[in-house]
Each structure stands twice: as structure tokens, then as C-alpha cells.
Design a protein around this motif. Sequence first.
Motif, PDB file in Angstrom:
ATOM      1  N   PHE A  45       0.833  -1.198   0.000  1.00 14.45           N
ATOM      2  CA  PHE A  45       0.000   0.000   0.000  1.00 14.45           C
ATOM      3  C   PHE A  45       0.870   1.252   0.000  1.00 14.45           C
ATOM      4  CE2 PHE A  45      -1.802   3.401   2.637  1.00 14.45           C
ATOM      5  CZ  PHE A  45      -2.844   3.782   1.832  1.00 14.45           C
ATOM      6  N   LEU A  46       1.870   1.283   0.888  1.00 12.86           N
ATOM      7  CA  LEU A  46       2.720   2.475   0.969  1.00 12.86           C
ATOM      8  C   LEU A  46       3.489   2.681  -0.332  1.00 12.86           C
ATOM      9  CD1 LEU A  46       4.073   2.362   4.593  1.00 12.86           C
ATOM     10  CD2 LEU A  46       2.138   3.592   3.652  1.00 12.86           C
ATOM     11  N   ARG A  47       4.019   1.602  -0.876  1.00 14.15           N
ATOM     12  CA  ARG A  47       4.761   1.745  -2.139  1.00 14.15           C
ATOM     13  C   ARG A  47       3.853   2.263  -3.248  1.00 14.15           C
ATOM     14  NH1 ARG A  47       8.624  -3.625  -2.493  1.00 14.15           N
ATOM     15  NH2 ARG A  47       9.526  -3.410  -0.432  1.00 14.15           N
ATOM     16  N   SER A  48       2.607   1.735  -3.300  1.00 18.51           N
ATOM     17  CA  SER A  48       1.674   2.188  -4.343  1.00 18.51           C
ATOM     18  C   SER A  48       1.325   3.650  -4.131  1.00 18.51           C
ATOM     19  CB  SER A  48       0.382   1.375  -4.308  1.00 18.51           C
ATOM     20  OG  SER A  48       0.645   0.034  -4.106  1.00 18.51           O
ATOM     21  N   TYR A  49       1.123   3.990  -2.846  1.00 19.80           N
ATOM     22  CA  TYR A  49       0.736   5.365  -2.523  1.00 19.80           C
ATOM     23  C   TYR A  49       1.816   6.335  -2.975  1.00 19.80           C
ATOM     24  CZ  TYR A  49      -1.639   8.957   0.203  1.00 19.80           C
ATOM     25  OH  TYR A  49      -2.332  10.060   0.578  1.00 19.80           O
ATOM     26  N   GLU A  50       3.063   5.988  -2.639  1.00 15.05           N
ATOM     27  CA  GLU A  50       4.151   6.892  -3.011  1.00 15.05           C
ATOM     28  C   GLU A  50       4.369   6.896  -4.514  1.00 15.05           C
ATOM     29  OE1 GLU A  50       6.955   5.474  -0.178  1.00 15.05           O
ATOM     30  OE2 GLU A  50       5.844   6.512   1.413  1.00 15.05           O
ATOM     31  N   ARG A  51       4.148   5.735  -5.125  1.00 10.93           N
ATOM     32  CA  ARG A  51       4.297   5.689  -6.581  1.00 10.93           C
ATOM     33  C   ARG A  51       3.266   6.592  -7.266  1.00 10.93           C
ATOM     34  NH1 ARG A  51       6.463   2.008 -10.249  1.00 10.93           N
ATOM     35  NH2 ARG A  51       6.968   0.510  -8.646  1.00 10.93           N
ATOM     36  N   SER A  52       2.052   6.618  -6.702  1.00 13.72           N
ATOM     37  CA  SER A  52       1.007   7.421  -7.355  1.00 13.72           C
ATOM     38  C   SER A  52       1.374   8.899  -7.325  1.00 13.72           C
ATOM     39  CB  SER A  52      -0.337   7.173  -6.679  1.00 13.72           C
ATOM     40  OG  SER A  52      -0.459   7.946  -5.520  1.00 13.72           O
ATOM     41  N   ASP A  53       2.080   9.319  -6.276  1.00 10.95           N
ATOM     42  CA  ASP A  53       2.565  10.706  -6.227  1.00 10.95           C
ATOM     43  C   ASP A  53       3.527  10.984  -7.374  1.00 10.95           C
ATOM     44  OD1 ASP A  53       1.324  12.078  -4.299  1.00 10.95           O
ATOM     45  OD2 ASP A  53       2.990  12.102  -2.869  1.00 10.95           O
ATOM     46  N   ARG A  54       4.476  10.081  -7.544  1.00  5.61           N
ATOM     47  CA  ARG A  54       5.457  10.256  -8.623  1.00  5.61           C
ATOM     48  C   ARG A  54       4.761  10.251  -9.974  1.00  5.61           C
ATOM     49  NH1 ARG A  54       8.306   6.252  -5.875  1.00  5.61           N
ATOM     50  NH2 ARG A  54       8.097   4.787  -7.583  1.00  5.61           N
ATOM     51  N   ILE A  55       3.778   9.354 -10.125  1.00  7.51           N
ATOM     52  CA  ILE A  55       3.054   9.266 -11.396  1.00  7.51           C
ATOM     53  C   ILE A  55       2.352  10.581 -11.679  1.00  7.51           C
ATOM     54  CG2 ILE A  55       1.075   8.192 -12.531  1.00  7.51           C
ATOM     55  CD1 ILE A  55       1.807   5.627 -10.980  1.00  7.51           C
ATOM     56  N   TYR A  56       1.706  11.112 -10.643  1.00  9.84           N
ATOM     57  CA  TYR A  56       0.969  12.362 -10.837  1.00  9.84           C
ATOM     58  C   TYR A  56       1.921  13.475 -11.278  1.00  9.84           C
ATOM     59  CZ  TYR A  56      -1.671  16.556  -9.949  1.00  9.84           C
ATOM     60  OH  TYR A  56      -2.279  17.754 -10.094  1.00  9.84           O
ATOM     61  N   ASN A  57       3.076  13.580 -10.588  1.00  9.58           N
ATOM     62  CA  ASN A  57       4.025  14.628 -10.964  1.00  9.58           C
ATOM     63  C   ASN A  57       4.517  14.445 -12.389  1.00  9.58           C
ATOM     64  OD1 ASN A  57       3.774  15.823  -8.506  1.00  9.58           O
ATOM     65  ND2 ASN A  57       5.485  14.699  -7.591  1.00  9.58           N
ATOM     66  N   ALA A  58       4.781  13.194 -12.748  1.00 15.65           N
ATOM     67  CA  ALA A  58       5.260  12.925 -14.109  1.00 15.65           C
ATOM     68  C   ALA A  58       4.196  13.293 -15.131  1.00 15.65           C
ATOM     69  CB  ALA A  58       5.635  11.454 -14.242  1.00 15.65           C
TER      70      ALA A  58
END
Lengths: 318, 263
Positions: free
Chosen positions: B208-221
Motif C-alpha cells: 500500500f505504501l509503495r503504491s501510494y508513493e508511486r502514485s505521487d510520482r506518477i501524478y508529478n510525471a
Amino acid sequence: MHFSPTQLHIPDGFLNLIVSLICWAITVTILSMAISRTNKSLGERQVPLMGVMAAFIFAAQMINFPVAGGTSGHLLGGALAAIVLGPWAAMLVMTAVIAVQALLFQDGGLLVMGANILNMGLLTAAIGYGLYRGAFGRSRTVKLAVAGVAAWLSVMGGALATALQLWLSGTSNLQTVVIAMSGVHAVIGLGEALITVAALTFIFQTRPDLLDEKSASVQGGRGWIFAGVVISLVVFYFHHSPRPTRTGWSVLQQTLASSTPDKPRPSNSSLITRFPSWEEPRFPPFLLEALECWSCWDLLTWQDVPCRRSHKNRNHRS
Amino acid sequence: MHADAFDRYHHGHSPLHSLDPRVKVIVTIAFILSNALLPDGAWIAFLLAWLFIIFATGVSGLGAGFTFKRSFIAFPFALAAITVLFSIPGNPVTSFHFLMWDLTITDAGLLRFVSIVIRSWLSVQMAILLVAVTEFPKVIHALTHLRVPAIITVIISFLYRYLFVLTDEVMRMLRARQSRSAAAEGVRSGGSVAWRAQTAGHMAGQLFLRSYERSDRIYNAMLSRGYKGELMTIHPHHFHRSDLVTGGLSILALVLMQIAGRS
């Protein structure tokens, strides 16, 4: 690969048209509320978050642990999603997961998708969040305990709703399907509860800010407590005292399952005489076992192959 | 894992592949709806529906037995319907003694059970065919045109896009768990069930935490690439007259099936 997370996915053909359409109507109503709420409260930032969270639920359903006799426990995820994302967002996320399972993997039907979303997405999120919301302001231990109970009840709620829909469609015999579904899922729900509690413990320890009661992502009013408690009571009602007003239910079932022939009951040759009414849950145990096999079959297809192999390999090697 | 590991699409150049995705989605849903409407024991209509699938699969160039191979996926669920064999009143067909019960299969029960299973079997085949001849993003695009709310189709698009990424993540975690688990000969290993569940739960939390943090990076990208809150396509749908004709003929065939099933 592992594509069948739970045995709650009803395929097309097992619910009749009227029941499918009623379930779609309920699902669409609740989802349109969820969409209008999330549109109001969520920025565009939350959309990728919900998308990745949907993929997370899908992937998290693959995490399993061996229990006994070749079966394994794993996550359905509705309650966990509701607790970490808030109820409305969780409903949308679970809807996407169930839609992809049906569209891409034929795990669950298309016409009955309304029922599947209702059972596995909406009910689980409402029960999971509603009970957890009641523990707001309490200590972390209480919250975790409540989350565990909520996770267990959410699985039971989904299973019972599935059972009732099958019966209303004239697909299953009432006592058999209710007792078998709730019996099997009482055990499966324990796995759900254990994983949910452990996952929340982990998140509490590492990122407590995500579970903050004031956090924007975990929104939902006190009305959820009411909804969660009411649905839980309904689940308990069906599980423990299956004595609804029999005539009313029978009329409903006869109306909905109209294609079921309505002939006079025959003499004692048929098994129906062995199920006189649903106050007496005297069902043949072999049917329960058969249904358990069916659920175990699903769990087995889910059994993580490398994990099982490792047990054997370990023995060989050592 | 490759991006197409979860893909059900089979590339081809058949008329069915080039058919407008909206028509394919509508015909698939209409076909399943039609199956649900058919009364029990409408054997001729069931046969016609099956011929419809065989014909469509033949046109798709995937081989006539393509859908047949995967069509038994829903069969374990048939156990849920097995009680109707005994519980629907009717003339006894056969009786047998099972353990301690005298079970009687009635003709009405048998009719209903077989009809349920056939309906399910036919419907699954059509759904299999739909995703085999249509790229999944196009199915999602068609759903947008069919008034499915944008937020749901966008979530589904993200789910489809990141499914294999997070599955990879899970595979790595499962592999890590395995490589950290040891057992010696003759020693009971593995801990209690609760302990195993706790490990699985921690993995879910970690994921969950990895996905959550990944979604932040995805959004910025995405933001840096011009994301404005909606997904764009470079393959807009073009509706041709042939799409209309194919769709119309399919619906006509379904109506004929209904007539055959009710006469």
C-alpha cells in the motif's frame, strides 16, 4: 497467473434478469452518489491515486498465506480500501477492480456485474468504514480490533448478499446456500480480518499521517456509523436467526424467480421435504462439503505456486 | 513481467478486429441480456446462440474453437446451482442413495440446472471473444462513449496501466518472503497461522505504501507532460456504415433467437 480472488464473483447466467437489474439499479444509485461526493472533495491529484490504489487492491489480492490442507488465506480488500481511502473513494476503486476482473478475465459476469459490485465493493466498503468510523477518537488498539471485526463482517455481508441473490433468482435452495456461504466465509473472513489488521498496524507504524482522522482522504460523516451498524445487524440477523417473515420472503422469491415452475410440492420423494422450512437448517452436509470444495478450488487456483513449491523444495533440499 | 502479461488481446486483421469497439461492446451485452431472457429449456435458441458464437469466432480468424478452450472458467460456480436438481418439484427422473439421503432428481430441476449452466457457458464465451478481438484501452474508450462516468473509466485505465507494475512488486515481495523462509529436516517450520497472516498483512501494508508513493510520482510525471485532469486518445473512434450494418444484423439475429426460444 492468479485471477480468481474470491468465490463471490457471480458469473452471467446464475442470476435472473430481474434480480440483475435490481442490483444494477441499487449499484448505480450508490455509485452516482459516490461520484458526486468524490468530484466535490477530490482534486485531480486524487484521480491517479485512486487508479493506482485500484491496481494495489488487485495486486494485494495476490498476497496470500498458507493455512492448512493446501488452502490459503488472502485479501478481498473492500474494508481495507474503505479504511485507508475513505468510503466513497473505496467504492469507486472496488468498482474498477471488479469491472476489470469481469471484462478482462471473465471473473464474474457483465450483466450481473451490478450484483458483484454491490456485494464485493459497496457492502464491504460500507460495513468496513461504518464500523471503523465508530472507533474514531479511541486508542489505536481499539481501532485495530474494530477494523478486524469490520473486515470479517464485510466478507460475511458480501457472502450473504450473494446467497440471497442466488436464492431470489431461483438458482439455489435457500438454507443450503445461506448456510454454506456463511459457513465458508466465516473462515475466509478470518483471513481477511488478520491481514487487514496487520496491514493497518504496519501503516500506523510507518505512515500514521495517512490514517489521520482529519486527513482529507479519510472523509465520511457520522452517518456511516449508522449505515455500517445497520448492515452489520442485517448480516447478523441472517446469520444467526434466519426467521424472516416467511410468507413475505416467499412471495418475493416467487415473484422474482418467475421462471421457476410453481407446481404443488410432490410427495416425500423430493429432497424439498427434507428442507421443510428455513427455520430448521437441516441441510445435507455433503452439499456444504461440495460448496467448500468449490471455494477451496478457487483458493487453490489462487494458491501462490512458487510459495507451495518452495515448501516441497525445502524438504527435498534439506 | 511484460506489460502485456495480463492482456487478453490477440492481434489480427479480421473484420471483427476492425469493427467499431462500441458496436462490439453493445452486441456482447445484448447477447448476454438475450441469454438471460431466454426461458429454461429453449434448446433451439441455445443452439442458435452457440452457432452465433462459432460464426463470430470463425470471422475473427482466431480459430473456431478459440472461445471453447477457456469457456469452462465459470463451471465451478455451477455447484451453487446444484441444489435446484433436487429442490424444484417435478416428476422424478432418477433416484439414488447418497450416504444417508435418498436424493431424487426431478425433470424440472434438471431442466433448470442445465439451462443455468448453458446460459452461463454461452455468456462467458462472448465476453472472452470481446476482449480477444478488442484492445482493452479501446474497450474502455467505448465505455466512455456509452456514458460510463469518466472517473470510473479513468480509474480503470490506471488500473490496467499499473496492474502489471504492482504485480511485479508483489512477485518481488513473495520471492523475498520465500528466500527469507528456511526450514530444517524434521523440524516443524512456518510459524502459526496468525503469524503467517501477520506477515501477509505487513506485505499488504508495505505494498500500500509503495503504491501510494508511486502514485505521487506518477501524478508529478503526468503533470509535467501536460495532464489536465482527463485522458486523451490519439485513436478516436470512426463510425462506418459497415459497423452499423454488422451491429444491426447481430441484434436481428438475437431477436430471432428470442423468437425461436419462445415459440
